[in-house]
Design an enzyme around this catalytic site. Structure first.
Site, PDB file in Angstrom:
ATOM      1  N   GLU A 260       0.811  -1.212   0.000  1.00 45.15           N
ATOM      2  CA  GLU A 260       0.000   0.000   0.000  1.00 45.15           C
ATOM      3  C   GLU A 260       0.851   1.271   0.000  1.00 45.15           C
ATOM      4  OE1 GLU A 260      -2.818   2.682  -0.153  1.00 45.15           O
ATOM      5  OE2 GLU A 260      -3.310   0.551  -0.264  1.00 45.15           O
ATOM      6  N   THR A 309      -6.162   2.414  -5.353  1.00 45.95           N
ATOM      7  CA  THR A 309      -5.887   0.999  -5.095  1.00 45.95           C
ATOM      8  C   THR A 309      -6.707   0.090  -6.000  1.00 45.95           C
ATOM      9  OG1 THR A 309      -5.248   1.362  -2.789  1.00 45.95           O
ATOM     10  CG2 THR A 309      -6.028  -0.834  -3.366  1.00 45.95           C
ATOM     11  N   HIS A 426      -1.040   3.186   4.820  1.00 42.97           N
ATOM     12  CA  HIS A 426      -2.083   3.931   4.117  1.00 42.97           C
ATOM     13  C   HIS A 426      -2.157   5.341   4.682  1.00 42.97           C
ATOM     14  CE1 HIS A 426      -5.909   5.021   2.341  1.00 42.97           C
ATOM     15  NE2 HIS A 426      -6.024   3.842   1.742  1.00 42.97           N
ATOM     16  N   ASP A 486       1.012  -0.002  -5.203  1.00 40.31           N
ATOM     17  CA  ASP A 486      -0.206   0.254  -5.977  1.00 40.31           C
ATOM     18  C   ASP A 486      -0.259   1.662  -6.550  1.00 40.31           C
ATOM     19  OD1 ASP A 486      -0.470   1.298  -3.406  1.00 40.31           O
ATOM     20  OD2 ASP A 486      -2.610   0.923  -3.275  1.00 40.31           O
ATOM     21  N   HIS A 487       0.242   2.651  -5.802  1.00 40.32           N
ATOM     22  CA  HIS A 487       0.198   4.041  -6.272  1.00 40.32           C
ATOM     23  C   HIS A 487       1.109   4.886  -5.386  1.00 40.32           C
ATOM     24  CE1 HIS A 487      -2.353   4.809  -2.792  1.00 40.32           C
ATOM     25  NE2 HIS A 487      -3.179   3.860  -3.205  1.00 40.32           N
TER      26      HIS A 487
END
Length: 712
Positions: A260, A309, A426, A486-487
């Site tokens: 994440e 996500t 996160h 993911d990003h």
């Protein structure tokens, strides 16, 4: 005398109308001045931003002028004003995190991603946000206590019509100026930033509503013949696998680990504390990244947009992009046909599939989308022991999540395809507490950045513990383990504050640097292999599926996949971003500017040859994105039969009573059961998972928070 005239004017309907228009204009100016960094490059653009709220404000408020009765007219005016204020503020808050604006699809999917967002919203709040709403309370009070009197006499219909016509005239002038500065603004829709910059938030929302309606009509009108162009594109861009690598992981379990918000810059990064001592942020990931048993990629980019996500999952498991607006999971995930990795591997190789996620199942509409992806099992937070002590707003902390997941993992029939979605790293990167605290914090002016490295380190330790379990249980040697970011974790709006930790300065930070920060880790770890290493090829998340399937010995030429095998000698290294920007090994096109990678500087003069090449790249990127949109918006895979896959019937999938189903499958198979639990003599391997806190691993730590001043 002047004050008396103003007071008398405000006590008329037109006066109250004017007051609301001025107040809303001031709020828009505040938003653009402080938060909405849409890139104002010249005096004309500043002027356009100053006038773009006026037309829509006057047009919408003028509706109340047609109402003749006193109270309904004032109530309508105030209601419209409040709605416009809420819309503006919602976009301001959204932009702070996503550097984008709220679309209709985002609004429609809001209920499916709202769980656990409370802390994030509070962290995004600024003290000056009170100015967006305090006047509304004041206006209501002023009307209630008759400090502002309601005029009984209605506004003449001619005056109301004149105000409406005036607003349309202003909009026409606004649009003319916008088109003169940015030709084809509406026909090409360069980006949401441009639309808001030139036309304002209200007009952008209305325009987006029209575009969303048109898109929804596409699905209704789509037919099998629309696939012809798609199949042609796929054939032309197919990259054949490297024969020496094809099938080297055939039959192995697949274990995806979702990192994440992890960006490439944390790999091999060391943070210095106040005493100058270096702290390796992700020591275990670094060991994997630098291992010859891992195919690592240092020029791998995320390609997500608003779906973040969920967009990454769409890209990684379907080789299709997410939507240009909103999340594919929330808008189309529950109704579209997909040919995803778990479905392909189940129908062609006999794999069992499962997702593990310590958050609620309906977040991003996963509980419906995964059925259409073909996932046999989905273990969400309802299958975990979640408490206030071991979780935060996005679910279970990683160590608890992974340790509790193995009770289900060990009972999956092998070979299996599994995905573990970690969440501890996160946003807003909440500061770790108790025995998990101790890793140094950065000392920038941004708390989000300061905590980011500590939560990365926590995640890294959790992954190491999971790997230790895989080795102890015997799963490790027969698995291929894929780890991916993911990003971005630090958004573009925060990068200038991050710059000093990366050896750069805020003053010299450019969009080129922002583009390079979109790199995320991508590692394919194959135990026993020695031909790995760091690969410098350029690629993105859309390329992950064909890369994985080729390593597993699956021919991808018959599937609709828009990416290319990253290990193929035939691949084309043009990486498209969802907004039309792109990167290549030598050039980066980002934010409307072309940069040379070797120097990181903008290309001010292009040769005819380079100009032609850039046009070709733009066309290539546009074709890939539009092909993806055509497939998704038209749900074209429902018509595709060349793959030989049977269409999924999502009604046959259920994520209830899954433990019973796991046990029933083992019992029915008897000696033929291939689960780890069965192979271990029907004994659990849960006790093999060992976990320790930060303080247990670092007993020399004497304080819960150490500060840092620099990194390298």
């Amino acid at each position: 005398m002047f004050k008396q005239k103003i007071s008398s004017f405000i006590n008329t309907r037109l006066g109250f109308f004017t007051l609301l228009a001025v107040l809303l204009w001031l709020k828009n100016i505040l938003a653009f001045a402080v938060d909405l960094k849409v890139g104002l490059d010249n005096a004309l653009q500043y002027f356009i931003v100053a006038i773009n709220p006026i037309a829509s404000t006057l047009l919408l408020l003028s509706v109340a002028l047609y109402i003749r009765r006193k109270t309904p007219s004032y109530v309508t005016m105030l209601f419209i004003y409040t709605v416009m204020t809420i819309l503006l503020y919602a976009n301001v808050n959204y932009y702070r995190e996503f550097t984008d604006f709220i679309t209709i699809n985002t609004m429609l999917g809001a209920g499916k991603v709202s769980s656990g967002l409370g802390e994030s919203a509070l962290r995004l709040f600024r003290w000056y946000d009170l100015f967006y709403f305090i006047d509304i309370i004041g206006l209501i009070a002023a009307l209630a206590f008759k400090k502002i009197k309601m005029q009984v006499a209605p506004v003449r219909a001619r005056m109301a019509f004149a105000m409406t016509a005036f607003s349309i005239m202003i909009f026409s002038g606004n649009l003319f100026l916008a088109e003169s500065d940015r030709p084809q603004l509406l026909s090409r829709t360069f980006s949401n930033d441009y639309l808001v910059k030139y036309l304002g938030v209200n007009t952008f929302t209305a325009y987006d509503a029209v575009q969303t309606y048109k898109t929804n009509q596409v699905r209704a009108k789509a037919s099998a013949t629309d696939l012809d162009a798609v199949k042609s594109y796929v054939r032309e861009h197919y990259a054949a696998p490297d024969d020496s690598l094809f099938g080297i992981a055939k039959g192995r379990n697949v274990i995806y680990i979702h990192l994440e918000s992890t960006q490439q810059f944390v790999i091999n990064y060391k943070l210095k504390d106040a005493n100058g001592v270096e702290h390796e942020v992700t020591p275990f990931l670094n060991s994997l990244y630098n291992s010859n048993s891992t195919y690592s990629f240092d020029n791998f980019f995320h390609q997500v947009k608003a779906g973040k996500t969920s967009d990454a999952e769409t890209l990684m498991e379907n080789s299709l992009f997410g939507l240009d607006q909103g999340s594919l999971f929330t808008q189309l995930g529950g109704k579209n046909t997909f040919q995803s990795a778990p479905n392909i591997l189940e129908q062609t190789q006999g794999y069992t599939s499962a997702v593990f996620h310590g958050n609620v199942g309906n977040f991003w509409n996963r509980n419906e989308t995964y059925k259409n992806f073909g996932y046999d099992y989905f273990f969400d937070s309802s299958y975990y022991d979640v408490t206030d002590e071991n979780s935060f707003q996005y679910g279970l902390m990683d160590k608890q999540f992974l340790s509790q997941s193995v009770q289900y993992l060990e009972k999956l029939q092998q070979p299996f395809y599994s995905k573990f979605i970690l969440v501890s790293n996160h946003f807003p990167y909440s500061e770790l507490s108790g025995d998990e605290s101790g890793f140094p914090l950065a000392t920038t002016n941004d708390e989000t950045i300061n905590n980011y490295f500590a939560t990365e380190n926590y995640m890294d330790t959790a992954i190491k513990e999971f790997f230790d379990y895989l080795k102890a249980s015997g799963l490790y040697d027969n698995s291929i383990i894929v780890l991916y970011g993911d990003h971005y974790g630090i958004s573009n709006s925060r990068n200038e504050e991050l710059a000093s930790l990366l050896g750069k300065t805020a003053d010299t930070w450019t969009d080129y640097d922002n583009a390079q920060m979109q790199r995320v880790p991508y590692m394919i770890h194959i135990p026993g292999t020695t031909s790995g290493g760091v690969n410098h090829t350029y690629g993105g998340e859309v390329d992950a599926l064909p890369t994985l399937l080729h390593l597993l010995g699956v021919d991808t030429s018959k599937y609709i996949q828009l990416g290319q095998d990253l290990l193929s000698k035939d691949r084309d290294q043009v990486v498209a971003f969802r907004d039309g920007s792109f990167v290549t090994p030598n050039y980066t096109y980002y934010g409307g500017t072309l940069y040379e990678n070797a120097t990181g500087t903008a290309v001010t003069e292009q040769s005819d040859e380079l100009n032609a090449q850039v046009k070709a790249w733009k066309k290539q990127v546009e074709e890939q994105l539009s092909t993806s949109d055509t497939i998704n918006n038209g749900d074209l895979l429902r018509f595709y039969t060349d793959s030989g896959l049977t269409t999924i019937d999502s009604s046959k999938y259920s994520y209830l009573n899954q433990v019973d189903r796991l046990n029933e499958t083992q019992t029915s198979l008897g000696d033929k059961s291939t689960s780890l639990y069965s192979k271990n003599g029907n004994k659990s391997t849960v006790d093999l998972f060992k976990t320790q806190t930060y303080k247990q691993l670092n007993p020399e730590t004497t304080s819960t928070t150490e500060t840092t001043t620099s990194g390298q």
